[in-house]
Design an enzyme around this catalytic site. Structure first.
Site, PDB file in Angstrom:
ATOM      1  N   ALA A 195       0.812  -1.219   0.000  1.00  0.00           N
ATOM      2  CA  ALA A 195       0.000   0.000   0.000  1.00  0.00           C
ATOM      3  C   ALA A 195       0.847   1.271   0.000  1.00  0.00           C
ATOM      4  O   ALA A 195       0.332   2.364  -0.169  1.00  0.00           O
ATOM      5  CB  ALA A 195      -0.924   0.007   1.219  1.00  0.00           C
ATOM      6  N   CYS A 196       2.145   1.129   0.172  1.00  0.00           N
ATOM      7  CA  CYS A 196       3.064   2.270   0.288  1.00  0.00           C
ATOM      8  C   CYS A 196       3.563   2.712  -1.093  1.00  0.00           C
ATOM      9  O   CYS A 196       4.129   1.921  -1.841  1.00  0.00           O
ATOM     10  CB  CYS A 196       4.237   1.858   1.175  1.00  0.00           C
ATOM     11  SG  CYS A 196       5.647   2.963   1.155  1.00  0.00           S
TER      12      CYS A 196
END
Length: 120
Positions: A8-9
């Protein structure tokens, strides 16, 4: 070469993209699912040449709940920090690349990723 990521980064995705663009040979470790042990965290810290508080995301909600900003940052508190990172992997700064030469980098910038590639 191994890269610890949170999918998700955005910085993790950028680092993976650069590694792919350069044709790097690497493995991905989704460290929120495959949580590093305290020994693995200590080994990565040694490779980075950093202390656990140097790779802790102190703005995360979990960090605030634990009161990490008030924890001492000295040799006597090191084990406590490492335990916190193992128990709350979301607090680990990302991405971290461990290079084949035994070094590691916190690869939050393109320059850091390129540095790791040069050590590959």
């Amino acid at each position: 070469m191994e890269i610890w990521i949170n999918p998700a980064c955005s910085k993790c995705r950028s680092a993976i993209g650069l590694l792919d663009d350069e044709g790097a040979d690497y493995t991905v470790r989704r460290y929120l699912e495959d949580v590093p042990s305290e020994d693995e965290i200590r080994a990565v810290l040694e490779r980075l040449g950093l202390e656990p508080w140097d790779i802790t995301r102190t703005q995360e909600a979990e960090a605030k709940e634990l009161g990490l900003k008030e924890w001492p940052r000295d040799a006597g508190a090191r084990a406590r920090w490492v335990t916190a990172l193992a128990e709350h992997p979301k607090l680990i700064q990302r991405p971290i690349i461990t290079a084949d030469d035994g070094s590691a980098v916190v690869a939050r910038t393109e320059d850091a990723v390129r540095d790791a590639l040069g050590r590959g």
